[in-house]
Design a protein around this motif. Structure first.
Motif, PDB file in Angstrom:
ATOM      1  N   PRO A  86      42.730  10.653 -22.804  1.00  0.00           N
ATOM      2  CA  PRO A  86      43.081   9.330 -24.005  1.00  0.00           C
ATOM      3  C   PRO A  86      43.583  10.081 -24.856  1.00  0.00           C
ATOM      4  O   PRO A  86      44.304   8.989 -25.724  1.00  0.00           O
ATOM      5  CB  PRO A  86      41.536   8.975 -24.323  1.00  0.00           C
ATOM      6  CG  PRO A  86      40.455   9.915 -23.890  1.00  0.00           C
ATOM      7  CD  PRO A  86      40.669  10.712 -22.690  1.00  0.00           C
ATOM      8  N   ARG A  87      43.289  11.346 -25.199  1.00  0.00           N
ATOM      9  CA  ARG A  87      44.362  11.374 -26.043  1.00  0.00           C
ATOM     10  C   ARG A  87      45.915  12.615 -25.572  1.00  0.00           C
ATOM     11  O   ARG A  87      46.676  11.388 -26.996  1.00  0.00           O
ATOM     12  CB  ARG A  87      43.575  12.465 -26.979  1.00  0.00           C
ATOM     13  CG  ARG A  87      44.711  13.629 -27.955  1.00  0.00           C
ATOM     14  CD  ARG A  87      43.642  13.755 -28.660  1.00  0.00           C
ATOM     15  NE  ARG A  87      44.420  14.637 -30.351  1.00  0.00           N
ATOM     16  CZ  ARG A  87      43.602  16.219 -31.077  1.00  0.00           C
ATOM     17  NH1 ARG A  87      42.655  16.555 -29.741  1.00  0.00           N
ATOM     18  NH2 ARG A  87      44.077  16.101 -31.821  1.00  0.00           N
ATOM     19  N   ALA A  89      48.183   9.481 -23.727  1.00  0.00           N
ATOM     20  CA  ALA A  89      48.636   8.225 -24.691  1.00  0.00           C
ATOM     21  C   ALA A  89      48.213   8.009 -25.879  1.00  0.00           C
ATOM     22  O   ALA A  89      49.595   7.570 -26.002  1.00  0.00           O
ATOM     23  CB  ALA A  89      47.215   6.576 -23.894  1.00  0.00           C
ATOM     24  N   ARG A  90      47.058   8.859 -27.038  1.00  0.00           N
ATOM     25  CA  ARG A  90      47.578   8.138 -28.276  1.00  0.00           C
ATOM     26  C   ARG A  90      48.981   8.680 -28.639  1.00  0.00           C
ATOM     27  O   ARG A  90      49.372   8.638 -29.428  1.00  0.00           O
ATOM     28  CB  ARG A  90      45.727   8.767 -29.010  1.00  0.00           C
ATOM     29  CG  ARG A  90      46.075   8.366 -29.670  1.00  0.00           C
ATOM     30  CD  ARG A  90      44.388   8.636 -30.903  1.00  0.00           C
ATOM     31  NE  ARG A  90      43.964   9.736 -30.345  1.00  0.00           N
ATOM     32  CZ  ARG A  90      42.910   9.190 -29.759  1.00  0.00           C
ATOM     33  NH1 ARG A  90      42.158   9.315 -29.386  1.00  0.00           N
ATOM     34  NH2 ARG A  90      42.051  11.104 -29.359  1.00  0.00           N
ATOM     35  N   ARG A  91      49.339  10.612 -28.177  1.00  0.00           N
ATOM     36  CA  ARG A  91      49.779  11.389 -29.324  1.00  0.00           C
ATOM     37  C   ARG A  91      51.150  10.511 -28.694  1.00  0.00           C
ATOM     38  O   ARG A  91      52.188  10.326 -28.891  1.00  0.00           O
ATOM     39  CB  ARG A  91      49.756  12.579 -27.946  1.00  0.00           C
ATOM     40  CG  ARG A  91      48.400  13.655 -29.066  1.00  0.00           C
ATOM     41  CD  ARG A  91      49.354  15.198 -28.366  1.00  0.00           C
ATOM     42  NE  ARG A  91      47.843  15.791 -28.686  1.00  0.00           N
ATOM     43  CZ  ARG A  91      47.605  16.781 -28.028  1.00  0.00           C
ATOM     44  NH1 ARG A  91      47.913  17.345 -27.127  1.00  0.00           N
ATOM     45  NH2 ARG A  91      46.822  17.460 -28.824  1.00  0.00           N
ATOM     46  N   GLU A  93      51.879   7.327 -27.880  1.00  0.00           N
ATOM     47  CA  GLU A  93      51.889   6.378 -28.319  1.00  0.00           C
ATOM     48  C   GLU A  93      52.249   7.314 -29.959  1.00  0.00           C
ATOM     49  O   GLU A  93      53.327   6.226 -31.179  1.00  0.00           O
ATOM     50  CB  GLU A  93      50.394   5.445 -29.100  1.00  0.00           C
ATOM     51  CG  GLU A  93      50.520   3.935 -29.599  1.00  0.00           C
ATOM     52  CD  GLU A  93      49.457   3.431 -29.148  1.00  0.00           C
ATOM     53  OE1 GLU A  93      48.598   3.270 -30.630  1.00  0.00           O
ATOM     54  OE2 GLU A  93      48.779   3.623 -27.787  1.00  0.00           O
ATOM     55  N   GLN A  94      52.050   8.021 -30.615  1.00  0.00           N
ATOM     56  CA  GLN A  94      52.366   8.116 -32.072  1.00  0.00           C
ATOM     57  C   GLN A  94      54.020   8.719 -31.608  1.00  0.00           C
ATOM     58  O   GLN A  94      54.720   8.817 -33.431  1.00  0.00           O
ATOM     59  CB  GLN A  94      51.370   9.669 -32.042  1.00  0.00           C
ATOM     60  CG  GLN A  94      49.671   8.944 -32.935  1.00  0.00           C
ATOM     61  CD  GLN A  94      49.132  10.837 -32.868  1.00  0.00           C
ATOM     62  OE1 GLN A  94      49.438  11.265 -32.334  1.00  0.00           O
ATOM     63  NE2 GLN A  94      47.833   9.721 -32.939  1.00  0.00           N
TER      64      GLN A  94
END
Length: 187
Positions: A86-87, A89-91, A93-94
């Motif tokens: 999950p991290r 995908a979050r990175r 996105e960031q």
């Protein structure tokens, strides 16, 4: 055209993600121990006066290996896949948000325009003086540049400035090695 540039820490993390893909937990832990040893060696080496540095790169990669091992154990992943992390995908996105923000602030009215991604890399420059005694520690600097030739030119300019560690003509570059991302790959 708006421009986006990967940061060295992003390149370090992406490099670890690529190498971790398809490894089992034991292999990830092994690589993590190797990264911790690299951090230990970077701590005892002469400190680099600016970033990126060997210590910064090694620390970032070591933390990423540890994070991946933690995620694999927590999610009981038999084999690491960035798609299940999950991290990651979050990175991403960031990073996309940062790209859009930087592009918009760089050129007003550039929202929606394609963004040029600069393909800079991190190079390790090794050198010393022409009269270096045998056994003397080589001078190592890390340079963020678009090519090996550009890194060489930056290093030469950096060390030929008045007041630098080495004076004009005294400093000799012995190697230029691409360290991030690994040669042949790019995000």
């Amino acid at each position: 055209m708006p421009v986006y540039e990967y940061h060295p820490d992003e390149l370090a993390r992406l490099s670890v993600l690529r190498r971790a893909n398809g490894l089992d937990l034991e292999q990830v832990r092994e690589r993590g121990q190797g990264a911790q040893e690299r951090v230990r060696l970077a701590h005892i080496a002469p400190a680099e006066p600016r970033n990126p540095s060997e210590l910064g790169i090694a620390s970032c990669q070591s933390l990423e290996w540890a994070r991946i091992a933690h995620v694999m154990a927590e999610q009981q992943m038999p084999i690491y896949s960035p798609d299940q992390d999950p991290r990651v995908a979050r990175r991403e996105e960031q990073r996309s948000h940062r790209m859009a923000t930087e592009a918009a602030s760089e050129e007003p009215g550039s929202a929606g325009l394609p963004v040029e991604v600069l393909r800079c890399r991190v190079y390790r420059i090794t050198g010393g003086t022409a009269n270096s005694p045998a056994g003397e520690q080589p001078l190592i600097r890390h340079i963020f540049a678009a090519s090996g030739a550009a890194a060489f030119d930056q290093a030469r300019a950096m060390f030929s400035r008045p007041g630098s560690t080495h004076h004009e003509g005294e400093y000799r570059i012995t190697s230029v090695e691409q360290v991030l991302p690994e040669p042949g790959e790019f995000p």
